[in-house]
Design a protein around this motif. Structure first.
Motif, short mmCIF file in Angstrom:
data_model
loop_
_atom_site.label_atom_id
_atom_site.label_comp_id
_atom_site.label_asym_id
_atom_site.label_seq_id
_atom_site.Cartn_x
_atom_site.Cartn_y
_atom_site.Cartn_z
N SER A 21 30.50 -14.14 39.36
CA SER A 21 29.33 -13.95 38.71
C SER A 21 28.62 -15.37 38.58
CB SER A 21 29.54 -13.53 37.11
OG SER A 21 30.32 -14.28 36.37
N PHE A 22 27.34 -15.34 38.29
CA PHE A 22 26.50 -16.49 38.42
C PHE A 22 25.53 -16.37 37.27
CE2 PHE A 22 23.20 -19.27 39.87
CZ PHE A 22 23.91 -20.18 40.19
N ARG A 23 25.31 -17.53 36.63
CA ARG A 23 24.49 -17.76 35.64
C ARG A 23 23.65 -19.00 35.78
NH1 ARG A 23 23.95 -15.26 30.43
NH2 ARG A 23 22.29 -16.20 29.05
N LEU A 24 22.26 -18.64 35.53
CA LEU A 24 21.10 -19.66 35.85
C LEU A 24 20.75 -19.97 34.59
CD1 LEU A 24 20.40 -21.67 38.05
CD2 LEU A 24 18.33 -20.14 38.38
N GLN A 25 20.98 -21.11 33.82
CA GLN A 25 20.71 -21.34 32.36
C GLN A 25 19.74 -22.56 32.38
OE1 GLN A 25 21.86 -19.46 30.16
NE2 GLN A 25 21.15 -20.47 28.24
N ALA A 26 18.25 -22.08 31.94
CA ALA A 26 17.40 -23.20 32.06
C ALA A 26 16.94 -23.74 30.55
CB ALA A 26 16.23 -22.47 32.80
N TYR A 27 16.61 -25.00 30.44
CA TYR A 27 16.26 -25.40 29.30
C TYR A 27 15.04 -26.04 29.49
CZ TYR A 27 21.40 -24.83 28.54
OH TYR A 27 22.44 -24.28 28.10
N PRO A 28 13.78 -25.38 29.28
CA PRO A 28 12.45 -25.96 29.68
C PRO A 28 12.24 -27.34 28.86
CG PRO A 28 12.34 -23.60 29.57
CD PRO A 28 13.66 -24.15 29.06
N SER A 29 12.55 -27.27 27.46
CA SER A 29 12.15 -28.28 26.49
C SER A 29 12.70 -29.58 26.95
CB SER A 29 12.57 -28.10 25.19
OG SER A 29 13.73 -27.75 24.94
N ILE A 30 13.72 -29.75 27.74
CA ILE A 30 14.42 -30.97 27.96
C ILE A 30 14.29 -31.15 29.78
CG2 ILE A 30 15.92 -31.50 26.24
CD1 ILE A 30 18.10 -30.22 27.37
N ALA A 31 13.47 -29.97 30.44
CA ALA A 31 13.45 -30.03 31.61
C ALA A 31 14.70 -30.10 32.47
CB ALA A 31 12.44 -31.13 32.39
N SER A 32 15.61 -29.39 32.10
CA SER A 32 16.90 -29.15 32.66
C SER A 32 17.33 -27.80 33.10
CB SER A 32 17.88 -29.67 31.80
OG SER A 32 19.22 -29.55 32.42
N VAL A 33 18.06 -27.31 34.20
CA VAL A 33 18.56 -26.26 34.74
C VAL A 33 19.82 -26.53 35.12
CG1 VAL A 33 18.34 -24.32 36.50
CG2 VAL A 33 15.97 -25.53 35.46
N VAL A 34 20.78 -25.68 34.34
CA VAL A 34 22.19 -25.71 34.86
C VAL A 34 22.61 -24.34 35.54
CG1 VAL A 34 24.38 -26.09 33.97
CG2 VAL A 34 22.41 -27.08 32.72
N PRO A 35 23.11 -24.57 36.97
CA PRO A 35 23.97 -23.66 37.56
C PRO A 35 25.09 -23.30 37.00
CG PRO A 35 23.59 -25.47 38.94
CD PRO A 35 22.92 -25.69 37.80
N GLU A 36 25.74 -22.10 36.64
CA GLU A 36 26.88 -21.86 36.28
C GLU A 36 27.57 -20.73 37.01
OE1 GLU A 36 25.18 -22.98 31.66
OE2 GLU A 36 26.29 -20.80 32.13
N PRO A 37 28.41 -21.19 38.14
CA PRO A 37 29.13 -20.30 38.70
C PRO A 37 30.42 -19.92 38.20
CG PRO A 37 29.37 -22.45 39.61
CD PRO A 37 28.44 -22.59 38.56
N ARG A 38 30.86 -18.67 38.09
CA ARG A 38 32.10 -18.31 37.42
C ARG A 38 32.88 -17.38 38.23
NH1 ARG A 38 29.46 -17.56 31.53
NH2 ARG A 38 28.14 -19.62 31.66
N LEU A 39 34.26 -17.24 38.16
CA LEU A 39 34.90 -16.06 38.90
C LEU A 39 35.99 -15.85 38.09
CD1 LEU A 39 35.75 -14.78 41.84
CD2 LEU A 39 36.63 -17.05 42.30
N GLY A 40 36.47 -14.42 38.50
CA GLY A 40 37.63 -13.93 37.80
C GLY A 40 38.21 -13.07 38.60
N LEU A 41 39.57 -13.15 38.70
CA LEU A 41 40.45 -12.55 39.76
C LEU A 41 41.82 -11.85 38.94
CD1 LEU A 41 40.57 -14.83 42.46
CD2 LEU A 41 39.54 -12.84 42.72
N LYS A 42 42.06 -10.49 39.39
CA LYS A 42 43.16 -9.94 38.80
C LYS A 42 43.93 -9.32 40.12
CE LYS A 42 44.03 -8.13 34.76
NZ LYS A 42 43.99 -7.38 33.61
N PHE A 43 45.29 -9.58 40.21
CA PHE A 43 46.04 -8.82 41.24
C PHE A 43 47.27 -8.00 40.37
CE2 PHE A 43 50.20 -9.02 43.95
CZ PHE A 43 49.43 -8.14 44.95
N ASN A 44 47.12 -6.50 40.61
CA ASN A 44 48.26 -5.76 40.10
C ASN A 44 49.41 -5.77 40.94
OD1 ASN A 44 46.71 -4.55 37.73
ND2 ASN A 44 45.10 -3.86 39.23
N ALA A 45 50.23 -6.63 40.58
CA ALA A 45 51.62 -6.83 41.52
C ALA A 45 52.54 -5.63 41.65
CB ALA A 45 52.11 -8.18 41.01
N THR A 46 52.66 -5.24 40.43
CA THR A 46 53.27 -3.95 40.56
C THR A 46 52.59 -3.01 39.05
OG1 THR A 46 55.07 -4.74 38.67
CG2 THR A 46 55.51 -5.27 40.74
#
Length: 786
Positions: A463-488
């Motif tokens: 998943s990916f989130r783009l969080q912008a804060y216009p009042s302080i002229a900042s944009v923060v890219p926020e990559p995220r990842l989740g994984l699950k392995f059903n071993a048994t």
């Protein structure tokens, strides 16, 4: 940014590819009250009785089975609570949508249905990431011992793995190294700025209305933004769509009432009506009852025998309109008020807000749309003895849209957008009695995309989130990842992590010994020009945004059919934190340009780390006996640019054991126990005392004759010592009288701190007077449900 654009392209291609399949979609409701039946398995069987596909209902009772070929099928819903549904359907077109709706009827004598062994929780564990996530419904919350004979979600939150509470008073939670301001608490999508009352036992939430609570202690996906530590997402149910009903209850702690009922004409087929309303109110009674029942129970009150100095009121109301195809529209409003008068301080706050929520199910589209528009205002004030008063206020709005597209094998693609704005205003003072104040308006824009891909063995959720804060002229890219392995069939391996940011900063300090004041402000700009982290790396902060990285790795074990173990190790690196500058002694004006930033800026940039491991053991025997055991080993540190220190919430060991046993012919008698043990929290020791002199005569002052009547305190190394361990045993006994007309009368007896343990809350350094947490606290309550 390239990753985001590539992912967006993948999304468009996916939608185009899956748009050529038939979709079976529907809602599942409880016929008795019109409420959605959540997390229930819906199976699609072919003519031969073989399961060919399926789905699970979500929080709105919605299920969606995509990519169904032309043919004859059966929809089967089996449950331990409702009568089995087995409905024949025919799919005659290769594309399109078949809309269904089911109103399930309760089984009169509930018992285990043979063959229904895969519970909703077990199914979710295999098809969802479930990293650092705990879900609780109303029934789970009610199995935790009550405080003052009243169930409250704050008790449920406090037994969550990784959650630390610093005492019975103040009502603050610290989650895996995050401070209260770094926890985002949502009620039906609305951000709640102050969710807990000052007594610490009660929240603003009404347990009777809770449909579901999802608690994320770290590593959450891109759907959530604006906080760097945790998310608590609370969903209220709608009112009863079939009949007038409600509940009234009273105890020495509070009185409350809930009233709900249907809107619209009664339907011929007996199905739920087109809408509902719900009202709830609760008010503390301690100001009336504690003077006689608990008159000497709290030595923080203004005078001996004054009882418990807490007052609070909560009011909530909602109207919901439901469409035939599942579309829903709700409007709600709330007001909360709280005040406490200690001998050492006075604290008060109030909050007011409201908004709308909607769920759209377009007839010609396979995309489900959810959204909300909310607004609220919160203000608080705090006055300690012989200090300047502190003040904080925040008001804002939030507009959000979430889109969901269901894919095969319970895979799902979601994306959304939210726009928010808030105005903050605060005034406080540091330890050097220098005023720190700020007032501004800030905006936030967030966009996210999340894709959950499910196979027999793997669950992958980038998943990916783009969080912008216009009042302080900042944009923060926020990559995220989740994984699950059903071993048994009985063991699963999981991990998650990502980048997180937030604009909010606390108007209190992480170095405060007792943190009663929790004001808020947007990311400060009055910060130092350079910062050297704990690894010796120097950088120039552009703003006061708080940012963090999360990494979580864990295992899930189904030891027995009713016994499970969850183990998670976590690491949070808070690479940028903003904190009140306790070292400020000069004003930030040209006259003091030659002074270091750390001596004149209102805020300091800091960093920190939190890491540890959490164990959760759950046992459930025939819905009669429940055992919940949580052990957390955690380490938290902060670096202020000069020294590393332990924050006040750094608790090395934390253990919670909760047991619940229901017995009797109708299982209408219940005993609940909770024992909590926490190792000592850090504090700064006293190294000595001195007699201060203000040198009122200047350099000619004769210090041998100008003896001061005050005593000065010399402090040792900050938070270098530990308080004694905290432990407490709570007990609740409940009995329900169930009448033929389904009315219930419930009697509740509870005891907090059953063996009267003296847990330290506050120590006066000069007089050495010790103020303890609550001693043994018995209570009795009565509730009537109709």
């Amino acid at each position: 940014m390239r990753f985001f654009l590539l992912f967006l392209l993948t999304f468009v291609v996916s939608v185009a590819g899956f748009g050529q399949n038939h979709n079976i979609r529907g809602f599942v409701f409880d016929k008795e009250n019109g409420e959605p039946v959540t997390f229930e398995k819906v199976k699609l069987l072919n003519d031969g009785g073989t399961v060919v596909n399926g789905a699970m209902t979500d929080i709105n009772g919605l299920f969606s089975i995509p990519s169904v070929a032309i043919g004859d099928y059966s929809i089967v819903i089996e449950s331990t609570e409702f009568e089995t549904i087995n409905q024949k359907i025919s799919v005659t077109k290769a594309t399109g949508i078949t809309e269904l709706k089911f109103n399930l009827e309760k089984i009169q004598n509930i018992k285990e249905i043979e063959g229904v062994s895969i519970t909703a929780e077990a199914q979710k564990n295999k098809t969802q990431i479930q990293v650092s996530k705990i879900s609780m419904d109303k029934a789970t919350i009610e199995r935790i011992p009550t405080i003052g004979a009243e169930n409250d979600i704050v008790n449920a939150l406090s037994i969550t793995p990784g959650v630390i509470t610093t005492g019975d008073q103040g009502g603050q939670l610290y989650v895996r190294g995050g401070t209260p301001i770094q926890n985002k608490i949502l009620l039906d999508g609305m951000t709640i700025y102050s969710p807990f009352h000052s007594i610490g036992f009660f929240s603003i939430f009404e347990t009777e209305l809770i449909r579901n609570t999802d608690i994320y202690t770290g590593g959450f996906d891109a759907k959530y933004g604006g906080r760097i530590s945790s998310i608590m997402d609370i969903t209220y149910r709608d009112g009863n769509r079939q009949k007038l009903s409600g509940k009234v209850s009273a105890s020495p702690f509070m009185a409350k009432a809930v009233l709900e009922g249907p809107l619209g004409k009664k339907k011929v087929d007996g199905s739920p009506r087109m809408g509902s309303y719900i009202l709830s109110a609760k008010h503390s009674l301690l100001s009336y009852t504690s003077k006689s029942l608990y008159k000497n129970i709290n030595n923080m009150s203004t005078s001996s025998g004054a009882g418990m100095p807490y007052t609070f009121t909560d009011v909530y109301g909602k109207i919901t309109l439901n469409g035939d195809a599942g579309t829903k529209f709700s409007v709600f409003a709330f007001h909360n008020r709280d005040s406490v008068n200690y001998s050492i301080a006075d604290l008060s706050w109030q909050a007011t807000g409201g908004g709308i929520n909607f769920l759209l199910v377009p007839a010609s589209s396979k995309t489900i749309i959810k959204g909300h528009l909310t607004g609220s205002y919160y203000k608080t004030s705090f006055k300690e003895a012989e200090t300047q008063p502190r003040f904080s206020a925040v008001g804002g709005f939030d507009l959000a849209f979430d889109f969901s597209y269901f894919l095969q094998k319970e895979s799902e693609l979601t994306y959304g957008l939210n726009i928010g704005g808030f105005n903050t205003n605060f005034e406080t003072y540091n330890e050097a009695k220098r005023k720190i104040e700020n007032s501004n308006f800030s905006t936030e824009i967030g966009a996210y995309l999340s894709y959950r891909y499910v196979t027999t063995r793997w669950v992958v959720q980038p998943s990916f989130r783009l969080q912008a804060y216009p009042s302080i002229a900042s944009v923060v890219p926020e990559p995220r990842l989740g994984l699950k392995f059903n071993a048994t069939e009985f063991m699963r391996i999981k991990l998650s992590g990502g980048r997180y940011s937030q604009n909010f900063t606390s108007a209190s300090s992480d170095k405060d010994i007792v943190n009663l004041f929790n004001g808020m402000l947007s990311a400060p700009s009055n910060i130092q020009s350079t910062f050297v982290n704990q690894y010796g790396k120097e950088r120039s902060p552009k703003n006061g945004l708080q940012t963090a990285w999360h990494a979580v790795f864990g295992f899930e074990f189904d030891i027995l059919k009713n016994l499970s173990l969850n183990i998670e190790g976590y690491y949070k690196f808070f690479d940028q934190l903003s904190n009140i500058n306790q070292n400020k002694i000069y004003e930030d004006i040209p006259e003091f340009n030659n002074k270091a930033d750390v001596e004149k800026k209102d805020f300091l940039i800091e960093s920190g780390e939190s890491y540890g491991v959490d164990f959760l053991l759950k046992y459930n025997l025939n819905n009669s006996f429940h055992l919940w055991t949580v052990y957390s080993l955690g380490y938290s540190t902060r670096w202020d640019g000069f020294v590393e220190y332990f924050p006040v919430f750094d608790r090395r060991h934390n253990l919670n054991i909760v047991a619940s046993y229901a017995f009797g012919k109708k299982k209408n008698t219940e005993i609940d126990l909770r024992w909590n043990f926490g190792s000592g929290l850090p504090f700064t020791p006293t190294s000595g005392y001195y007699q201060p002199d203000n040198f009122s005569g200047g350099i000619s002052t004769d210090y041998t004759t100008t003896n001061s009547s005050n005593v000065g305190v010399l402090l040792g190394t900050f938070n270098s010592s530990r308080l004694p361990a905290y432990h407490r045993l709570d007990l609740t006994i409940k009995h329900k009288f169930i009448f033929k007309n389904k009315m219930e009368l419930e009697l509740i007896a509870s005891v907090v701190n059953l063996y009267n343990q003296k847990n330290i809350f506050y120590v006066n350094r000069v007089s050495n007077e010790v103020i303890y947490q609550f001693p043994i606290l018995p209570s009795f309550g009565i509730g009537w449900k109709f």
